[in-house]
Write an enzyme that holds these catalytic residues in place. Structure first.
Site: not given
Ligand code: UD1
Length: 345
Positions: A6, A129, A153, A157, A203, A299
Site C-alpha cells: 500500500g 488515524s 472507518y 480504528k 482523497n 467532513d
Molecule cells: C479522510 C479521513 C481519514 C482517512 C483519510 C484517508 C476523516 C475526518 N478523515 O481524510 O481518517 O484516513 O480520509 O482515507 O474522516 N476534498 C475536496 N475534494 C475532493 C476530496 C477532498 O475538496 O475531491 C477536501 C475535503 O473536503 C477535505 C480535504 O480535501 O477538506 C481533505 O480530504 P481527504 O483527502 O478526503 O482527506 P480527509 O477527509 O481529511
C-alpha cells in the site's frame, strides 16, 4: 509488515530496508498492486532488495499468519516486531459497508494479535488515524483529546486502539505503539513509488494528481463556507516519507516502554484545499482546474496535529514541507500517469 504494497506500507518498507532491517511484507492486493513490491526492490537497489521477503495473504487468515510468524521468513529467524498497515480506509465506503470494515479492520487485528501471541512476538506498531477524534474541540489536537469517531472507518480504528490498550493491561509484556496519521500525501522522490488508489480517488491529493495528468477533468472543492480563512477545509498534510521515518522512530523506541502508547504523526501546520490546489499547480507548472461545490457529508472544517509528543519521546519531526509533497507527488504521477498497472483512467 502487513499492507506492505500500500501507499504508506511501501514507503515504510523502503525506509526500513534502507536502514538495515529485514522485512517480511504481506498483502492481499485487494487495494494495491504487486508492481509496488517490484518498485520497492528497485528503489532500495539490488544489495538490499534481498532483505525483503513477500507473502501474499489475507491477515484474517490466522493459520497462514501463524505459519509465517512461526517460520520467520527466509532465513527463519524470529520476528522482532509487526507493523500492521493492512486495512480498508475509505470513509464513505465504510458508511455503506460497515460489516466489511469491521471484519477487515477489527477481525484482522484480532487474528494478528492471536498469531503473534502464539509465536511469542509481542511488539506491534499499529496504523491509526486522526479521524478517531471526529470534530475537535480545539486545535491543534493532542493525543489525549477525546475520541469521538464519526464514521465506521474511524470507529474501527478506535476499537482497535482500545483492544490494544486492554491487551497491554492484561499482558504487560506487550509493547504496542499506535500511530495516528493525519493526511499522508506525496511520494518517494525517485518517482517510482506513490499513491495509486483503485478507481476514482476519494482523497484530495490523488484526485489532483489525476487531474494533472488529464485522467480526471477538474477537482471538486467540497465547500467554501467553512469557518476557515478561505472557507475551504484545513488539513495537516504530511509527506509520506516523513511518515515512514516516523514508523522507524517508533520501531527504535518500542523498547523504551512496556504497554501501550499512542502518537500523532503530523506536521502541526494546516493547509486549506485552495492552498493545496495552488501549491500543486505550482509544482505542475500550470493552474489546475477546480470548481467549488457543496460540502461533503461527514467532513470537518479543520484537523491539525499537535506533534509534540512524537518529537519529545520518539525524537521524530517532519522535515518536508508542502512544496516537497507536491513536487514528489507530481513526479510520481508524471512518470506513472496510469498508475502502477499503467491503466489510463
Ligand atoms: C479522510 C479521513 C481519514 C482517512 C483519510 C484517508 C476523516 C475526518 N478523515 O481524510 O481518517 O484516513 O480520509 O482515507 O474522516 N476534498 C475536496 N475534494 C475532493 C476530496 C477532498 O475538496 O475531491 C477536501 C475535503 O473536503 C477535505 C480535504 O480535501 O477538506 C481533505 O480530504 P481527504 O483527502 O478526503 O482527506 P480527509 O477527509 O481529511
Amino acid at each position: 509488515m502487513t499492507g506492505a504494497a500500500g501507499f504508506i506500507g511501501s514507503h515504510t518498507c523502503v525506509d526500513l530496508l534502507t536502514a538495515g532491517y529485514r522485512v517480511i511484507g504481506v498483502d492481499d492486493f485487494s487495494n494495491s498492486s504487486p508492481h509496488a513490491i517490484e518498485r520497492i526492490r528497485e528503489v532500495v537497489g539490488p544489495d538490499v532488495a534481498g532483505n525483503l521477503d513477500f507473502v501474499e495473504l489475507d491477515v484474517r487468515d490466522g493459520a497462514a499468519l501463524g505459519k509465517l510468524l512461526g517460520g520467520g521468513g527466509r532465513g527463519g529467524g524470529p520476528v522482532y516486531a509487526v507493523v500492521h498497515f493492512a486495512a480498508r480506509k475509505a470513509v464513505g465506503e465504510s458508511v455503506r459497508m460497515p460489516v466489511e470494515y469491521y471484519d477487515t479492520n477489527v477481525n484482522a487485528t484480532l487474528r494478528l494479535i492471536e498469531a503473534m501471541r502464539e509465536h511469542g512476538v509481542r511488539r506491534l506498531i499499529f496504523s491509526s488515524s486522526c479521524s478517531v477524534h471526529g470534530n475537535a474541540d480545539s486545535l491543534p489536537i493532542p493525543e489525549e483529546a477525546p475520541a469521538r469517531p464519526t464514521n465506521p472507518y474511524a470507529r474501527t480504528k478506535w476499537i482497535c486502539e482500545q483492544i490494544l490498550s486492554d491487551l497491554c493491561v492484561a499482558e504487560p509484556d506487550w509493547r504496542v505503539i499506535a500511530l495516528r496519521y493525519f493526511n499522508p500525501v506525496g511520494a518517494h522522490p525517485s518517482g517510482l513509488l506513490g499513491e495509486d488508489p483503485r478507481g476514482i480517488p476519494n482523497n484530495v491529493m490523488p484526485y489532483l494528481q489525476q487531474v494533472a495528468v488529464g485522467r480526471l477533468a477538474e477537482l471538486s472543492v467540497f465547500g467554501s463556507d467553512y469557518p476557515t480563512p478561505d472557507g475551504t477545509g484545513i488539513r495537516d498534510y504530511i509527506h509520506v516519507v516523513d511518515l515512514a521515518e516516523g514508523h522507524r522512530a517508533a520501531m527504535e523506541h518500542l523498547d523504551d516502554q512496556t504497554g501501550y502508547r499512542v502518537y500523532n504523526l503530523g506536521t502541526g501546520t494546516g493547509t486549506s484545499v485552495l492552498q493545496l490546489v495552488a501549491a500543486f499547480s505550482e509544482a505542475v507548472g500550470r493552474p489546475l482546474p477546480y470548481r467549488i461545490v457543496g460540502r461533503r457529508p461527514g467532513d470537518v472544517a479543520e484537523l491539525v496535529a499537535d506533534p509534540r509528543r512524537a518529537a519529545e519521546e520518539l525524537g521524530w519531526r517532519t522535515k518536508r514541507g508542502l512544496a516537497d509533497m507536491c513536487r514528489d507527488a507530481w513526479e510520481f504521477q508524471r512518470r506513472n500517469p496510469g498508475g502502477y498497472d499503467g491503466v489510463a483512467g
